[in-house]
Design a protein around this motif. Structure first.
Motif, PDB file in Angstrom:
ATOM      1  N   UNK A 250       1.047  -1.053   0.192  1.00 38.47           N
ATOM      2  CA  UNK A 250       0.157  -0.096   0.255  1.00 38.47           C
ATOM      3  C   UNK A 250       0.924   0.648   0.254  1.00 38.47           C
ATOM      4  N   UNK A 251       0.416   2.315  -0.350  1.00 40.02           N
ATOM      5  CA  UNK A 251       1.325   3.541  -0.338  1.00 40.02           C
ATOM      6  C   UNK A 251       0.539   4.396  -1.277  1.00 40.02           C
ATOM      7  N   UNK A 252       0.128   5.796  -0.649  1.00 39.64           N
ATOM      8  CA  UNK A 252       0.170   6.928  -1.406  1.00 39.64           C
ATOM      9  C   UNK A 252      -0.195   8.322  -0.236  1.00 39.64           C
ATOM     10  N   UNK A 253      -0.395   9.434  -0.972  1.00 34.71           N
ATOM     11  CA  UNK A 253      -0.332  10.836  -0.145  1.00 34.71           C
ATOM     12  C   UNK A 253      -1.160  10.573   0.906  1.00 34.71           C
ATOM     13  N   UNK A 254      -0.846  11.394   1.920  1.00 35.93           N
ATOM     14  CA  UNK A 254      -1.854  11.818   2.686  1.00 35.93           C
ATOM     15  C   UNK A 254      -3.159  12.575   2.399  1.00 35.93           C
ATOM     16  N   UNK A 255      -2.408  13.199   1.922  1.00 37.60           N
ATOM     17  CA  UNK A 255      -3.904  14.531   1.323  1.00 37.60           C
ATOM     18  C   UNK A 255      -4.878  13.479  -0.486  1.00 37.60           C
ATOM     19  N   UNK A 256      -4.355  12.845  -0.242  1.00 37.09           N
ATOM     20  CA  UNK A 256      -5.574  11.914  -1.047  1.00 37.09           C
ATOM     21  C   UNK A 256      -7.005  11.607  -0.565  1.00 37.09           C
ATOM     22  N   UNK A 257      -6.454  10.979   0.709  1.00 33.76           N
ATOM     23  CA  UNK A 257      -7.573  10.395   1.666  1.00 33.76           C
ATOM     24  C   UNK A 257      -8.175  11.421   2.773  1.00 33.76           C
ATOM     25  N   UNK A 258      -8.566  12.219   1.397  1.00 35.53           N
ATOM     26  CA  UNK A 258      -9.144  14.007   1.748  1.00 35.53           C
ATOM     27  C   UNK A 258     -10.387  13.754   1.452  1.00 35.53           C
ATOM     28  N   UNK A 259     -10.768  13.080   0.507  1.00 38.98           N
ATOM     29  CA  UNK A 259     -12.462  12.845   0.546  1.00 38.98           C
ATOM     30  C   UNK A 259     -12.589  11.144   1.101  1.00 38.98           C
ATOM     31  N   UNK A 260     -12.065  10.385   1.622  1.00 40.26           N
ATOM     32  CA  UNK A 260     -11.958   9.534   2.506  1.00 40.26           C
ATOM     33  C   UNK A 260     -13.070   9.819   4.153  1.00 40.26           C
ATOM     34  N   UNK A 261     -11.879  10.654   4.552  1.00 38.46           N
ATOM     35  CA  UNK A 261     -12.568  11.951   5.734  1.00 38.46           C
ATOM     36  C   UNK A 261     -13.032  12.729   5.633  1.00 38.46           C
TER      37      UNK A 261
END
Ligand SMILES: C[S@@+](CC[C@H](N)C(=O)[O-])C[C@H]1O[C@@H](n2cnc3c(N)ncnc32)[C@H](O)[C@@H]1O
Length: 287
Positions: free
Chosen positions: A240-251
């Protein structure tokens, strides 16, 4: 008086950011212990972080939520042990005390002694803890003396650590862990920049990261521009990998991040998470 060094002191800054979560319009987690580890100096550093790069404290909030989910998903998937490596004032051992998993902590002696004192004052017990510089200690052996089973499915949360470590120490350390722990998943945050040679794409990125270093009063010698290093130089697969900012929608904070200026969003691409899974010994690297 307990003498906590500069890297240890960063744990207070992170706790101070977490302590503000109840005041947020949309809290992402609940850490009622965080204020126990906050102090004026750390709150000033947290404010400086926001001043040099406003989204930086938001990314600490995202990462807390991300690592919470890593622990929750891992336990659902069968992990029976969780190690908080360089755990600082992480209180997940208490947040998840009813989960079917044993928690262990590893951090420097001074940090864990301070934590134990504070917890004792609040009537809370410190989980089994290895007081050590983990780059120098026999971590699997030390944990085994505390009841850890090296062959049981294990999660390691390595949050807010990799950037502070000497670059040459990382692979030998991970190889030592992997050779002793047969069923291991390790999650960490990192900067996807060659920090060893300070190779930034833009001057803005450089200024922002250096501003964050100044606010944290610590330097970031290590980044990982290419995660395949963990597959080539250690027995792991990147799962798994990704940028934290990409999680904004999910959060539920997609709109807030989408409204950041374009250049902020570019810099945020550099702050990322990664999960490594130890390969079974017969498996060869996938790439
Ligand atoms: C920025 S804090 C993060 C704490 C916690 N994981 C969190 O996110 O709230 C970094 C922590 O890692 C610990 N640490 C860093 N390098 C270490 C080492 N070589 N051995 C033991 N602890 C270390 C520091 O003492 C500090 O508590």
């Amino acid at each position: 008086m307990i003498d906590i060094n500069e890297i240890g002191a960063t744990a207070f800054v992170i706790a101070s950011i977490r302590a503000l979560e109840p005041e947020k319009p949309q809290p992402l987690f609940n850490d009622p212990y965080a204020p126990w580890f906050s102090n004026d100096r750390a709150r000033t550093a947290a404010r400086q972080l926001e001043a040099v790069f406003p989204p930086s404290t938001t990314m600490v909030r995202f990462r807390t939520r991300y690592f919470n989910r890593f622990v929750e998903r891992g336990i659902e998937d069968g992990a029976r042990q969780v190690v908080l490596l360089g755990g600082g004032f992480d209180m997940r051992a208490h947040h998840y005390r009813d989960a079917d998993a044993a928690f262990f902590e590893v951090d420097q002696k001074a940090v864990l002694e301070f934590k134990r004192q504070v917890l004792e004052g609040g009537g809370v017990e410190q989980p089994p803890s290895l007081f050590a510089n983990y780059l120098e200690a026999d971590v699997p052996g030390g944990l085994a003396e505390l009841g850890f089973d090296p062959s049981a499915p294990t999660l390691i949360v390595w949050e807010g650590n990799t950037m502070y470590l000497p670059p040459e120490s990382i692979m030998p350390f991970l190889n030592r862990l992997a050779s002793a722990m047969s069923s291991l998943r390790i999650a960490f945050d990192y900067f996807s920049v060659d920090l060893q040679s300070r190779d930034f794409d833009t001057d803005e990125d450089r200024k922002r990261l250096e501003g964050v270093e100044r606010a944290m009063n610590a330097s970031f010698p290590t980044g990982f521009p290419d995660l395949t290093v963990f597959e080539r130089e250690a027995p792991f697969a990147v799962t798994e990998s990704g940028s934290f900012a990409e999680l904004a929608e999910e959060y539920g904070l997609g709109e807030m991040v989408a409204e950041y200026p374009e250049d902020w969003r570019e810099t945020l691409k550099l702050y990322r998470y990664c999960v490594l899974q130890r390969r079974a010994s017969a498996e060869t690297p996938s790439r």
